[in-house]
Scaffold this motif. Structure first.
Motif, PDB file in Angstrom:
ATOM      1  N   PRO A   1       0.818  -1.289  -0.071  1.00 33.79           N
ATOM      2  CA  PRO A   1       0.039  -0.030   0.061  1.00 33.79           C
ATOM      3  C   PRO A   1       0.721   1.211   0.040  1.00 33.79           C
ATOM      4  CG  PRO A   1      -0.001  -1.047   2.101  1.00 33.79           C
ATOM      5  CD  PRO A   1       0.632  -1.907   1.371  1.00 33.79           C
ATOM      6  N   ALA A   2       2.116   1.102   0.268  1.00 36.85           N
ATOM      7  CA  ALA A   2       2.814   2.374   0.338  1.00 36.85           C
ATOM      8  C   ALA A   2       3.842   2.648  -0.797  1.00 36.85           C
ATOM      9  CB  ALA A   2       3.681   2.463   1.686  1.00 36.85           C
ATOM     10  N   VAL A   3       3.832   1.999  -1.790  1.00 38.98           N
ATOM     11  CA  VAL A   3       4.700   2.115  -3.078  1.00 38.98           C
ATOM     12  C   VAL A   3       4.238   3.297  -3.939  1.00 38.98           C
ATOM     13  CG1 VAL A   3       5.339  -0.411  -3.013  1.00 38.98           C
ATOM     14  CG2 VAL A   3       3.557   0.456  -4.338  1.00 38.98           C
ATOM     15  N   THR A   4       5.243   3.668  -4.586  1.00 40.30           N
ATOM     16  CA  THR A   4       4.930   4.933  -5.369  1.00 40.30           C
ATOM     17  C   THR A   4       4.655   4.251  -6.960  1.00 40.30           C
ATOM     18  OG1 THR A   4       7.044   5.423  -5.909  1.00 40.30           O
ATOM     19  CG2 THR A   4       6.318   6.318  -4.008  1.00 40.30           C
ATOM     20  N   ARG A   5       5.171   3.220  -7.367  1.00 40.22           N
ATOM     21  CA  ARG A   5       4.815   2.630  -8.841  1.00 40.22           C
ATOM     22  C   ARG A   5       4.756   1.082  -8.723  1.00 40.22           C
ATOM     23  NH1 ARG A   5       8.916   2.579 -12.843  1.00 40.22           N
ATOM     24  NH2 ARG A   5      10.526   3.048 -11.305  1.00 40.22           N
ATOM     25  N   PHE A   6       4.171   0.783  -9.671  1.00 42.67           N
ATOM     26  CA  PHE A   6       4.066  -0.637  -9.969  1.00 42.67           C
ATOM     27  C   PHE A   6       4.592  -0.705 -11.382  1.00 42.67           C
ATOM     28  CE2 PHE A   6       0.436  -0.194  -7.017  1.00 42.67           C
ATOM     29  CZ  PHE A   6       0.700  -1.163  -5.822  1.00 42.67           C
TER      30      PHE A   6
END
Length: 205
Positions: free
Chosen positions: A155-160
């Motif tokens: 939930p805390a990433v900036t990019r997939f």
């Protein structure tokens, strides 16, 4: 998704810290995962209402996941006339190593393994890979649900980011419907090109 020897390089997963200093919380680790995942989802297969369960896979699931992976990627191997692609040739030992490098989810329906997906995170980037669905259960929304489930684990990433073969039109449509956009295409050989897709995310918290 083909062409990379391994979706998980020899990067280390950051250690999650919950310590407090001077009553102020440290900045949230962008690779912090959510709580243990389990979800039961009602899916209409056209022959009645069935239950699809998506949950965290364990190392003992590795043989079944590897067998399903090899089955699911046969169509990709045939499309590119290349039966040496990594999803086909991956060993059980290599798959077991991925359990300590990231998260692997499995989908269960009608008492059997019907899908799986895996991901790992580094520096705020979540790399998604090996999204597979049993051929007999495809086109029923399982792939989309697996993709949403694995994204929800970070939930805390900036990019997939993920990738697939440039000729794999059904994969490209699935990812683009899920909000991914083509970032770049790389040629691996005269016959094979890889398309990388990415999706921006808004970290929680």
């Amino acid at each position: 998704m083909i062409g990379k020897p391994s979706m998980f390089a020899s990067r280390r997963v950051p250690v999650i810290s919950h310590s407090w200093i001077c009553h102020r919380r440290k900045p949230r680790n962008p690779c912090q995962i959510s709580k243990p995942f389990f979800a039961s989802i009602q899916v209409n297969y056209g022959t009645g209402l069935n239950m699809l369960t998506i949950e965290r896979a364990l190392p003992q699931d590795a043989p079944a996941i590897l067998a399903l992976q090899r089955l699911a990627f046969q169509s990709e191997a045939a499309l590119y006339n290349d039966w040496s692609i990594p999803p086909i040739t991956q060993t059980l030992e290599a798959l077991l190593e991925e359990f300590s490098a990231g998260i692997i989810l499995k989908a269960i329906a009608e008492g059997q393994l019907v899908g799986s997906v895996r991901a790992r995170c580094h520096d705020g980037l979540c790399e998604v890979g090996r999204l597979i669905v049993h051929p007999a259960f495809q086109r029923r929304g399982i792939g989309s649900r697996l993709l949403r489930a694995i994204e929800g684990q970070f939930p805390a990433v900036t990019r997939f980011e993920l990738f697939t073969g440039s000729k794999s039109e059904s994969n490209l449509r699935l990812y683009q419907r899920a909000g991914y956009r083509i970032a770049q295409t790389k040629s691996l050989s005269p016959a094979v090109s890889i398309t990388y897709l990415e999706k921006r995310a808004n970290p929680a918290g």
